[in-house]
Design a protein around this motif. Structure first.
Motif, short mmCIF file in Angstrom:
data_model
loop_
_atom_site.label_atom_id
_atom_site.label_comp_id
_atom_site.label_asym_id
_atom_site.label_seq_id
_atom_site.Cartn_x
_atom_site.Cartn_y
_atom_site.Cartn_z
N HIS A 2 -10.59 -24.76 -4.74
CA HIS A 2 -9.22 -24.87 -4.22
C HIS A 2 -8.32 -23.85 -4.92
N VAL A 3 -7.75 -22.94 -4.13
CA VAL A 3 -6.87 -21.90 -4.65
C VAL A 3 -5.45 -22.16 -4.14
N GLN A 4 -4.51 -22.30 -5.07
CA GLN A 4 -3.13 -22.55 -4.66
C GLN A 4 -2.53 -21.34 -3.94
N SER A 5 -2.79 -20.15 -4.46
CA SER A 5 -2.29 -18.94 -3.80
C SER A 5 -3.22 -17.78 -4.10
N LEU A 6 -3.33 -16.88 -3.12
CA LEU A 6 -4.12 -15.66 -3.26
C LEU A 6 -3.25 -14.51 -2.78
N THR A 7 -2.93 -13.59 -3.68
CA THR A 7 -2.08 -12.45 -3.35
C THR A 7 -2.87 -11.16 -3.46
N LEU A 8 -2.92 -10.41 -2.38
CA LEU A 8 -3.61 -9.12 -2.35
C LEU A 8 -2.56 -8.03 -2.45
N GLU A 9 -2.56 -7.32 -3.58
CA GLU A 9 -1.60 -6.25 -3.81
C GLU A 9 -2.20 -4.90 -3.43
N ARG A 10 -1.47 -4.14 -2.65
CA ARG A 10 -1.84 -2.78 -2.25
C ARG A 10 -3.21 -2.72 -1.55
N PRO A 11 -3.44 -3.61 -0.58
CA PRO A 11 -4.68 -3.46 0.19
C PRO A 11 -4.63 -2.17 1.02
N ARG A 12 -5.75 -1.49 1.09
CA ARG A 12 -5.83 -0.22 1.84
C ARG A 12 -7.08 -0.25 2.72
N LEU A 13 -6.86 -0.33 4.01
CA LEU A 13 -7.96 -0.36 4.98
C LEU A 13 -8.09 1.03 5.60
N VAL A 14 -9.30 1.56 5.60
CA VAL A 14 -9.58 2.86 6.23
C VAL A 14 -10.30 2.60 7.54
N ILE A 15 -9.77 3.21 8.62
CA ILE A 15 -10.39 3.06 9.94
C ILE A 15 -10.86 4.43 10.40
N GLU A 16 -12.13 4.50 10.77
CA GLU A 16 -12.68 5.76 11.29
C GLU A 16 -13.77 5.44 12.32
N GLN A 17 -14.10 6.46 13.09
CA GLN A 17 -15.10 6.31 14.14
C GLN A 17 -16.27 7.25 13.89
N SER A 18 -17.47 6.75 14.15
CA SER A 18 -18.67 7.57 14.02
C SER A 18 -19.70 7.08 15.04
N GLY A 19 -20.21 8.02 15.81
CA GLY A 19 -21.21 7.65 16.81
C GLY A 19 -20.70 6.66 17.84
N GLY A 20 -19.40 6.73 18.13
CA GLY A 20 -18.81 5.83 19.12
C GLY A 20 -18.48 4.45 18.58
N ALA A 21 -18.70 4.20 17.28
CA ALA A 21 -18.43 2.88 16.69
C ALA A 21 -17.33 2.99 15.64
N LEU A 22 -16.51 1.95 15.56
CA LEU A 22 -15.48 1.88 14.54
C LEU A 22 -16.06 1.21 13.29
N ASN A 23 -15.69 1.74 12.12
CA ASN A 23 -16.29 1.25 10.88
C ASN A 23 -16.03 -0.23 10.61
N PHE A 24 -14.78 -0.69 10.84
CA PHE A 24 -14.49 -2.07 10.48
C PHE A 24 -15.15 -3.05 11.45
N LYS A 25 -15.32 -2.63 12.73
CA LYS A 25 -16.02 -3.51 13.68
C LYS A 25 -17.52 -3.55 13.37
N LYS A 26 -18.06 -2.41 12.96
CA LYS A 26 -19.49 -2.39 12.60
C LYS A 26 -19.73 -3.21 11.34
N ALA A 27 -18.77 -3.17 10.41
CA ALA A 27 -18.91 -3.97 9.19
C ALA A 27 -18.92 -5.46 9.52
N ILE A 28 -18.00 -5.87 10.39
CA ILE A 28 -17.92 -7.29 10.77
C ILE A 28 -19.20 -7.72 11.48
N GLU A 29 -19.70 -6.87 12.37
CA GLU A 29 -20.93 -7.21 13.10
C GLU A 29 -22.14 -7.32 12.17
N GLY A 30 -22.10 -6.58 11.05
CA GLY A 30 -23.23 -6.59 10.13
C GLY A 30 -23.22 -7.70 9.12
N MET A 31 -22.12 -8.50 9.09
CA MET A 31 -22.06 -9.60 8.13
C MET A 31 -22.92 -10.76 8.62
#
Length: 265
Positions: free
Chosen positions: A104-133
């Motif tokens: 049980h976590v009362q609060s979770l604060t993410l400071e300075r999150p940085r998401l990089v989005i790029e495409q390779s071979g017709g696929a987006l990196n973050f969607k491929k990452a999600i599919e691979g989990m």
């Protein structure tokens, strides 16, 4: 002789105290190293992406856990070394909760999150990452799960590399603060959210917020949207509250600073 004996006792007591304090400090620093190693190992296994952490610090007074520079690697085939970087992760959690299931976590604060989005071979990196989990049900070991009363993202950036439709140069989108509540908890059930579920929620929320920016070409915005049906690899009822709402497409992406409406059951 009495004075000599008293001085010897005082000196011995000081030596004992110094030894005890030194032993306590060593034990505490060892705990920080164990936490760092555990977080890296569990995150890498849950996300199927190499995860590194610079430091983990548990407050001596208890109640706070700070993680510095947590980096999640990009999937194979993409140029950016990291898909997601977190400058500071601050958890308000009681020491005894670290052994609970779910934690049980009362609060979770993410400071300075940085998401990089790029495409390779017709696929987006973050969607491929999600599919691979991998789905939690197929895990060989029981994953760590969390119930988070409040999750905040502050000073976030989404960096979009050129190559996507209508984009010829890199764009950095500043994302307004995001607040979500009751992550991993829901009506009648509090089984918690796995690390990968929280990662999916964070990545998707950042991508969706970036898609709302006026600085993006209109034709690019649909590419940043994630269809909840595509990432639901296990029964939605296994993920409660905010995460469950995201997978059902009902409530997972609240407006900045607003309390989300719980998903209807």
């Amino acid at each position: 002789s009495v004075h000599i004996l008293t001085r010897m006792m005082r000196r011995t007591l000081r030596i004992v105290l110094v030894v005890l304090l030194a032993a306590g400090a060593i034990a505490w620093f060892s705990l920080d190293r164990i936490l760092k190693s555990t977080i890296e190992r569990e995150s890498t296994a849950s996300l199927q992406l190499a995860t590194t952490l610079d430091h983990a610090r548990l407050s001596l007074l208890g109640g706070k856990l700070n993680l510095e520079e947590l980096h999640i690697a990009s999937p194979k085939g993409f140029s950016a070394p990291h898909l997601l970087e977190l400058g500071d992760v601050n958890l308000a959690v009681k020491y005894r909760q670290l052994r609970s299931d779910p934690i049980h976590v009362q609060s979770l604060t993410l400071e300075r999150p940085r998401l990089v989005i790029e495409q390779s071979g017709g696929a987006l990196n973050f969607k491929k990452a999600i599919e691979g989990m991998p789905p939690s049900q197929g895990a060989s070991e029981k994953p760590i799960k969390l119930v988070i009363d409040e999750l905040k993202m502050e000073n976030a950036q989404v960096v979009i590399h050129p190559g996507l439709p209508g984009l010829r140069q890199e764009i950095t989108v500043l994302v307004p603060a995001i607040t979500m509540r009751n992550v991993g908890s829901g009506r009648g059930a509090k089984n918690g959210a796995a690390i990968k579920d929280i990662a999916i929620l964070v990545i998707t929320a950042l991508a969706e917020k970036a898609a709302q920016s006026d600085s993006l070409p209109a034709g690019l915005r649909p590419f940043l949207h994630v269809d909840p049906g595509q990432i639901a690899k296990e029964p939605v009822k296994a993920l409660q509250g905010e995460v469950g709402g995201l997978l059902e497409g009902k409530s997972g992406l609240p407006a900045a600073g607003r309390t989300p409406t719980p998903p209807k059951r």
